[in-house]
Design an enzyme around this catalytic site. Structure first.
Site, PDB file in Angstrom:
ATOM      1  N   ASP A   1      -3.350   2.703   1.309  1.00 53.75           N
ATOM      2  CA  ASP A   1      -3.586   4.097   1.676  1.00 53.75           C
ATOM      3  C   ASP A   1      -2.463   4.965   1.160  1.00 53.75           C
ATOM      4  OD1 ASP A   1      -1.470   4.787   3.941  1.00 53.75           O
ATOM      5  OD2 ASP A   1      -2.114   2.697   4.163  1.00 53.75           O
TER       6      ASP A   1
ATOM      7  N   GLY B   1       3.422   1.643   3.653  1.00 51.31           N
ATOM      8  CA  GLY B   1       2.000   1.892   3.393  1.00 51.31           C
ATOM      9  C   GLY B   1       1.642   1.454   1.995  1.00 51.31           C
ATOM     10  N   GLU B   2       0.701   2.139   1.375  1.00 53.07           N
ATOM     11  CA  GLU B   2       0.196   1.847   0.015  1.00 53.07           C
ATOM     12  C   GLU B   2      -0.591   0.549  -0.061  1.00 53.07           C
ATOM     13  OE1 GLU B   2       3.354   1.635  -2.860  1.00 53.07           O
ATOM     14  OE2 GLU B   2       4.136   3.621  -2.402  1.00 53.07           O
ATOM     15  N   GLY B   3      -0.465  -0.310   0.957  1.00 50.44           N
ATOM     16  CA  GLY B   3      -1.047  -1.652   0.887  1.00 50.44           C
ATOM     17  C   GLY B   3       0.021  -2.715   0.686  1.00 50.44           C
TER      18      GLY B   3
ATOM     19  N   VAL C   1       3.389  -0.866  -4.550  1.00 49.37           N
ATOM     20  CA  VAL C   1       2.162  -1.677  -4.426  1.00 49.37           C
ATOM     21  C   VAL C   1       1.784  -2.300  -5.770  1.00 49.37           C
ATOM     22  CG1 VAL C   1       0.475   0.209  -4.777  1.00 49.37           C
ATOM     23  CG2 VAL C   1      -0.137  -1.793  -3.404  1.00 49.37           C
TER      24      VAL C   1
END
Ligand SMILES: Cc1cc2nc3c(=O)[nH]c(=O)nc-3n(C[C@H](O)[C@H](O)[C@H](O)COP(=O)(O)O)c2cc1C
Length: 586
Positions: free
Chosen positions: A407, A552-554, A330
């Protein structure tokens, strides 16, 4: 015997009272438009005498004032500030760096006089009243002297610019400060052509002033409300502020798209995005959605104990450290897109030290196992929602015009699957995915865990009409906080780009609490998780990017950021057939 009654001290006459409030309202930090005229000694003397009347802990008067006029000394000080300005600029995300380039952050050489306010934290000895218990009160006292100085200067028509781009030791050496004195403020003082009507950083769009109602609490932190008003429940307040998109702005955007120098509809989905951005902002063209900030909400999950993932729980905290060190995917994607990354600990099961970029908002050290009982209490779910909404508010007040969800939480795809089933009625076999990658046996167990969780909360529960109850039953703290984050963005009419299945599950909760929140949501991508497709179709959102990402992570949302920004920019910048003198198709 009661005291004889005495008249209370009357307030100042109205005009004098108004003058006090006026000087407070009209004081400005000034960086431009200084005049070379010298400041007469008697004027500077009055201003310094006002500073010297400040309150101080135990009447310790810890300040000294160093008046600097020597040009060569000021040149050396300006060089110190320039170096730190450059270091700061180099660390900024691209959109911020561009904006910072236009800001003037010091007027050391443009002003005829500089005043340095210092603090002696030892003055008056060991038993200085109040400072013994709260050592920082010495610094606070010197700051109050600065405040007096700043207000008196404004009344004299003098502008002041506070410069804090210094290594204090370097500055102290330049000023010959003994080691027991610290620099509190470096102030550039001079006459000005005008005082701006609002903070220059607000005019420049760098940051916004928070409404006073956000800052006033009744009795306890969190019961916000101005005197004379009922304290407001922040969540109710945020939900109440969420309104449908502006139909007129959307119509204007559609009309403009049709007049732009391109075949009608040729920008496909991006035309819809631009129309939605206009509807959200209530303006055509809408403001550019930049700068943008990714908020990575991190938390741990009790359901991890059920063996739903091969990754140990400690990875959540380890990845938080990686985000903060700038080493995660990210971070790379955000650097490319020019966005800032901020990390929010809403429930990591480890102690995280203070690190720049980390917002410590831990609600608990992980949730409970939802196969055994509710993952969190209702109060915890509400606190997480409010936390997320507050972070959205603060990031928007800090000048961001686009929020991006991120997240981190080992086992959070399991919690997401349960939430998605509860909100949409989907079958656990359809909504549960392989997350970060699991074998067949773990996958079967994961579906069974979701089924057992859902079964445990029967009958009549989970009830999608009670979104807080559903979040409490299955959610992670990051899901609840992300739901609040989405609501906070929607209330401020700022777009929020959703990442994958975790953000999707959170958006289901947000939309269940406030259906119009959907207007603020832009689906960044479609994740490989099957529950995400279920969620997007339930929300009626079309993903912008579809690359089979499942990290995930954005990450997926950040990839979509330039697309959303381009959609807004096209609506703003592209010429119309009329304006460009281009003939339309007959
Ligand atoms: C502690 C402190 C340090 C500041 N340092 C700087 C600075 O280094 N450079 C700058 O341009 N402004 C600086 N400022 C000014 C603030 O940006 C400014 O006060 C704020 O934007 C509000 O604007 P106003 O003072 O006009 O109300 C500082 C202000 C304070 C209170």
């Amino acid at each position: 015997m009661s005291e004889p009654s005495r008249d209370k001290v009357p307030p100042y006459p109205a005009d004098q009272r108004d003058a006090v409030y006026r000087v407070i309202a009209e004081r400005r930090d000034v960086r431009r438009g200084f005049r070379p005229d010298p400041v007469p000694a008697d004027v500077l003397g009055r201003v310094l005498a006002a500073a010297h009347q400040a309150p101080s802990v135990g009447l310790s008067q810890p300040w000294d004032f160093i008046v600097v006029t020597d040009r060569s000394r000021r040149e050396r000080v300006a060089a110190l500030a320039a170096r730190h300005r450059d270091d700061f600029a180099a660390a900024l995300p691209a959109a911020r760096a561009r904006a910072f380039d236009h800001l003037k952050i010091e007027s050391i050489l443009d002003t005829p006089v500089n005043v340095v306010v210092t603090c002696d934290r030892t003055r008056g000895g060991r038993h200085t009243l109040g400072r013994a218990t709260q050592p920082r009160t010495a610094d606070f006292s010197s700051v109050l002297a600065v405040s007096n100085l700043w207000l008196a200067a404004r009344a004299e028509g003098l502008g002041i610019g506070w410069v804090s781009f210094f290594d204090e030791r370097e500055l102290a050496a330049e000023l010959g400060l003994p080691s027991h004195l610290d620099v509190i403020a470096y102030l550039c003082v001079g006459y000005v052509d005008e005082f701006g009507p609002e903070p220059e950083l607000a005019t420049a769009g760098w940051a916004r002033r928070r409404p006073v109602a956000w800052a006033v609490h009744a009795e306890e932190f969190g019961r916000r409300g101005l005197p004379g008003e009922e304290p407001v429940d922040m969540l109710a307040d945020v939900v109440a502020a969420i309104a449908p998109p502006d139909a007129a702005a959307m119509a204007a955007a559609r009309e403009r798209q049709d007049k732009m120098t391109k075949p009608r509809g040729s920008l496909g989905e991006l035309e819809d995005i631009s129309v939605r951005l206009a509807g959200l902002a209530g303006a055509c063209p809408p403001p550019l959605p930049e700068p943008a900030c990714v908020a990575v909400f991190a938390a741990d999950h009790g359901v991890h104990a059920q063996g739903v993932t091969p990754w140990p729980q400690e990875v959540t905290a380890q990845m938080v450290a990686n985000f903060l060190a700038g080493g995660a995917v990210v971070n790379a994607f955000a650097a490319q897109a020019g966005a800032e990354v901020t990390v929010v600990d809403v429930g990591v099961a480890a102690d995280l030290g203070p690190v720049p970029g980390l917002l410590p908002r831990k609600i608990a050290r992980g949730t409970a196992d939802f196969t055994e009982g509710p993952a969190m209490t209702r109060d915890q779910a509400t606190t997480a929602l409010v936390t997320g909404a507050e972070i959205a508010r603060d990031l928007v007040a800090a000048g961001n015009r686009c929020l991006v969800t991120g997240d981190m939480g080992i086992a959070n795809t399991t919690a997401s699957a349960a939430l998605i089933c509860a909100f949409t009625g989907a079958d656990p076999a359809d909504a549960t995915g392989r997350g970060t990658g699991i074998d067949a046996a773990t996958y079967a167990r994961k579906i069974d865990v979701v089924c057992r969780g859902l079964a445990r909360h029967q009958p009549g529960f989970p009830d999608p009409a009670d979104p807080i109850g559903v979040l409490a039953a299955f959610g992670g703290f990051e899901h609840a906080a992300l739901a609040g984050f989405i609501l906070g963005a929607a209330a401020l009419r700022v777009p929020v780009i959703l990442d994958g299945v975790i953000a999707g599950a959170a958006a289901l909760a947000a939309v269940a609490l406030a259906p119009d929140a959907a207007a603020a949501c832009f689906a960044g991508h479609r994740s490989a998780e099957p529950g995400h497709a279920v969620t997007l179709s339930y929300l009626g959102l079309r993903p912008l990017v579809d690359l089979g990402l499942r990290l995930g992570e954005g990450t997926g949302a950040v990839l979509a950021l330039p697309l959303v920004q381009s959609a807004a920019r096209a609506l703003r910048d592209v010429a119309t057939f009329d304006s460009a003198g281009v003939a339309e198709k007959s």
